[in-house]
Design a protein around this motif. Structure first.
Motif, mmCIF file in Angstrom:
data_model
loop_
_atom_site.group_PDB
_atom_site.id
_atom_site.type_symbol
_atom_site.label_atom_id
_atom_site.label_comp_id
_atom_site.label_asym_id
_atom_site.label_seq_id
_atom_site.Cartn_x
_atom_site.Cartn_y
_atom_site.Cartn_z
ATOM 1 N N ALA A 55 0.507 -6.667 -1.350
ATOM 2 C CA ALA A 55 1.573 -7.427 -1.996
ATOM 3 C C ALA A 55 1.053 -8.839 -2.177
ATOM 4 O O ALA A 55 0.662 -9.498 -1.206
ATOM 5 C CB ALA A 55 2.842 -7.426 -1.152
ATOM 6 N N ILE A 56 1.006 -9.307 -3.414
ATOM 7 C CA ILE A 56 0.468 -10.645 -3.675
ATOM 8 C C ILE A 56 1.554 -11.517 -4.300
ATOM 9 O O ILE A 56 2.546 -11.025 -4.840
ATOM 10 C CB ILE A 56 -0.777 -10.583 -4.579
ATOM 11 N N ASN A 57 1.355 -12.816 -4.184
ATOM 12 C CA ASN A 57 2.362 -13.794 -4.636
ATOM 13 C C ASN A 57 3.712 -13.490 -3.980
ATOM 14 O O ASN A 57 4.756 -13.450 -4.631
ATOM 15 C CB ASN A 57 2.536 -13.761 -6.166
ATOM 16 N N GLU A 58 3.694 -13.281 -2.699
ATOM 17 C CA GLU A 58 4.899 -12.845 -1.996
ATOM 18 C C GLU A 58 6.023 -13.882 -2.062
ATOM 19 O O GLU A 58 5.780 -15.072 -2.170
ATOM 20 C CB GLU A 58 4.571 -12.533 -0.546
ATOM 21 N N GLY A 59 7.251 -13.370 -2.002
ATOM 22 C CA GLY A 59 8.423 -14.244 -1.930
ATOM 23 C C GLY A 59 9.034 -14.615 -3.263
ATOM 24 O O GLY A 59 9.988 -15.400 -3.305
ATOM 25 N N GLN A 60 8.520 -14.051 -4.373
ATOM 26 C CA GLN A 60 9.076 -14.371 -5.688
ATOM 27 C C GLN A 60 10.321 -13.515 -5.963
ATOM 28 O O GLN A 60 10.415 -12.376 -5.501
ATOM 29 C CB GLN A 60 8.031 -14.127 -6.780
ATOM 30 N N PRO A 61 11.271 -14.038 -6.717
ATOM 31 C CA PRO A 61 12.490 -13.256 -7.003
ATOM 32 C C PRO A 61 12.222 -12.032 -7.879
ATOM 33 O O PRO A 61 12.917 -11.025 -7.769
ATOM 34 C CB PRO A 61 13.403 -14.258 -7.705
ATOM 35 N N LYS A 62 11.230 -12.136 -8.755
ATOM 36 C CA LYS A 62 10.889 -11.008 -9.626
ATOM 37 C C LYS A 62 9.667 -10.274 -9.070
ATOM 38 O O LYS A 62 8.768 -10.887 -8.490
ATOM 39 C CB LYS A 62 10.586 -11.482 -11.051
ATOM 40 N N ALA A 63 9.657 -8.952 -9.282
ATOM 41 C CA ALA A 63 8.542 -8.143 -8.784
ATOM 42 C C ALA A 63 7.948 -7.305 -9.909
ATOM 43 O O ALA A 63 8.646 -6.936 -10.869
ATOM 44 C CB ALA A 63 8.997 -7.240 -7.649
ATOM 45 N N LEU A 64 6.669 -7.005 -9.765
ATOM 46 C CA LEU A 64 5.963 -6.099 -10.673
ATOM 47 C C LEU A 64 5.243 -5.068 -9.818
ATOM 48 O O LEU A 64 4.522 -5.421 -8.882
ATOM 49 C CB LEU A 64 4.950 -6.863 -11.531
ATOM 50 N N ILE A 65 5.452 -3.799 -10.124
ATOM 51 C CA ILE A 65 4.702 -2.717 -9.471
ATOM 52 C C ILE A 65 3.659 -2.227 -10.462
ATOM 53 O O ILE A 65 3.969 -1.905 -11.611
ATOM 54 C CB ILE A 65 5.614 -1.564 -9.052
ATOM 55 N N TYR A 66 2.408 -2.183 -10.004
ATOM 56 C CA TYR A 66 1.290 -1.794 -10.864
ATOM 57 C C TYR A 66 0.778 -0.421 -10.467
ATOM 58 O O TYR A 66 0.494 -0.167 -9.298
ATOM 59 C CB TYR A 66 0.163 -2.827 -10.750
ATOM 60 N N TYR A 67 0.685 0.473 -11.456
ATOM 61 C CA TYR A 67 0.130 1.815 -11.247
ATOM 62 C C TYR A 67 -1.208 1.896 -11.972
ATOM 63 O O TYR A 67 -1.276 1.737 -13.190
ATOM 64 C CB TYR A 67 1.075 2.883 -11.797
ATOM 65 N N GLY A 68 -2.262 2.178 -11.218
ATOM 66 C CA GLY A 68 -3.608 2.102 -11.770
ATOM 67 C C GLY A 68 -4.090 3.364 -12.458
ATOM 68 O O GLY A 68 -3.420 4.402 -12.481
ATOM 69 N N GLY A 69 -5.290 3.269 -13.016
ATOM 70 C CA GLY A 69 -5.940 4.403 -13.651
ATOM 71 C C GLY A 69 -6.510 5.360 -12.615
ATOM 72 O O GLY A 69 -6.549 5.063 -11.418
ATOM 73 N N ASN A 70 -7.011 6.486 -13.078
ATOM 74 C CA ASN A 70 -7.370 7.542 -12.132
ATOM 75 C C ASN A 70 -8.637 7.272 -11.330
ATOM 76 O O ASN A 70 -8.877 7.929 -10.321
ATOM 77 C CB ASN A 70 -7.454 8.910 -12.835
ATOM 78 N N ALA A 71 -9.449 6.337 -11.759
ATOM 79 C CA ALA A 71 -10.653 6.008 -10.990
ATOM 80 C C ALA A 71 -10.715 4.515 -10.700
ATOM 81 O O ALA A 71 -11.787 3.951 -10.477
ATOM 82 C CB ALA A 71 -11.910 6.451 -11.740
ATOM 83 N N GLU A 72 -9.553 3.898 -10.666
ATOM 84 C CA GLU A 72 -9.488 2.438 -10.546
ATOM 85 C C GLU A 72 -9.294 1.991 -9.105
ATOM 86 O O GLU A 72 -8.475 2.553 -8.382
ATOM 87 C CB GLU A 72 -8.329 1.910 -11.398
ATOM 88 N N ASN A 73 -10.063 0.988 -8.699
ATOM 89 C CA ASN A 73 -9.772 0.254 -7.463
ATOM 90 C C ASN A 73 -8.725 -0.801 -7.820
ATOM 91 O O ASN A 73 -9.073 -1.876 -8.315
ATOM 92 C CB ASN A 73 -11.025 -0.408 -6.913
ATOM 93 N N ILE A 74 -7.470 -0.526 -7.575
ATOM 94 C CA ILE A 74 -6.432 -1.425 -8.075
ATOM 95 C C ILE A 74 -6.488 -2.800 -7.416
ATOM 96 O O ILE A 74 -6.014 -3.776 -7.983
ATOM 97 C CB ILE A 74 -5.029 -0.819 -7.943
ATOM 98 N N GLU A 75 -7.100 -2.876 -6.210
ATOM 99 C CA GLU A 75 -7.192 -4.170 -5.545
ATOM 100 C C GLU A 75 -8.080 -5.156 -6.290
ATOM 101 O O GLU A 75 -7.997 -6.363 -6.090
ATOM 102 C CB GLU A 75 -7.674 -4.001 -4.107
ATOM 103 N N ALA A 76 -8.919 -4.640 -7.205
ATOM 104 C CA ALA A 76 -9.763 -5.530 -8.006
ATOM 105 C C ALA A 76 -8.936 -6.388 -8.955
ATOM 106 O O ALA A 76 -9.431 -7.387 -9.495
ATOM 107 C CB ALA A 76 -10.782 -4.716 -8.802
#
Length: 251
Positions: A55-76
């Motif tokens: 969870a990055i930029n914690e504490g914001q009123p708005k949130a975004l959930i990211y769903y990655g590709g099938n071979a993606e390191n989403i943390e990048a």
């Protein structure tokens, strides 16, 4: 001639059986988690399974959930999201079987996990938007069709994995065989979120026909379609137009 025909038939049968038994290995390419961008700092429990992520930029009123590709390191994507949308708390949760998370991915399992995580995140923020890339676009459309979502962003999306597979394995009755179909186009009618779609001009993985078929199903909820010139399926996020388009979508 007869021996050649036998070889062709046997080869077809072997590939047919391989596709049937190993099709999920052709679809899912889990990557191990990397700590280069920071340790995992959040988790969600779904049906007894603990799914870790960032969870990055914690504490914001708005949130975004990211769903990655099938071979993606989403943390990048962590540096990107920190720089581009600091006013959103962004959740990067690898699918089950990806990163360090337990179990194995299937369409039904990914949907179930995504809905459970969405409901947990929703309780902590004023609004929740979704962003799905490639395989993740199929997960994002499912959640958006079944829950109240603020904004929906689809990157290199498809109408269905079934149709993508039919283009590649045209010689097989794919619709009868494939287990995980991810039919995003069938769900568009139930999506109310303002939607933005990003396409890569030189996408060699998802053909333009597959994305355009999805786009054709949208009505007034579709706000913008952005085609990134010269971009490929895996390089689209490296272009300034992608960054500015995402900022515009989430403004």
């Amino acid at each position: 001639m007869k021996s050649i025909l036998i070889i062709i038939v046997v080869g077809y049968a072997l590939f047919f059986l391989t596709f049937c038994s190993l099709q999920r290995q052709f679809l899912y390419f889990p990557q191990p988690a990397s700590n280069v961008y920071g340790e995992m700092n959040t988790h969600f429990i779904v049906d007894g399974a603990k799914l870790y992520g960032w969870a990055i930029n914690e504490g914001q009123p708005k949130a975004l959930i990211y769903y990655g590709g099938n071979a993606e390191n989403i943390e990048a994507n962590i540096p990107f999201f920190k720089a581009v949308i600091p006013h959103y708390t962004v959740y990067l949760i690898p699918y089950r079987g990806y990163g360090n998370n337990p179990s194995t991915p299937t369409e039904a399992a990914l949907y179930n996990d995504a809905v459970a995580i969405f409901e947990s995140v929703q309780n902590q923020h004023q609004s929740v938007s979704l962003m799905g890339r490639s395989l993740g676009s199929g997960v994002a459309t499912f959640v958006a069709a079944n829950r109240q979502v603020d904004k929906l962003i689809l990157v290199t999306p498809f109408d269905s994995i079934e149709n993508v597979a039919k283009e590649i394995y045209w010689m097989f009755p794919v619709s009868w065989l494939i287990k995980d179909k991810y039919r995003s186009s069938d769900r568009v009618k139930d999506i109310t979120a303002k939607t933005h779609i990003f396409m890569a001009e030189d996408d060699q993985i998802i053909s333009r026909a597959r994305t355009e078929q999805l786009i054709a199903e949208f009505g007034n909820q579709l706000q913008e379609v952005v085609v990134i010139d010269s971009a490929g399926h895996n390089t689209i996020s490296q272009y300034p137009e992608y960054m500015s388009g995402l900022q515009r979508a989430l403004d």
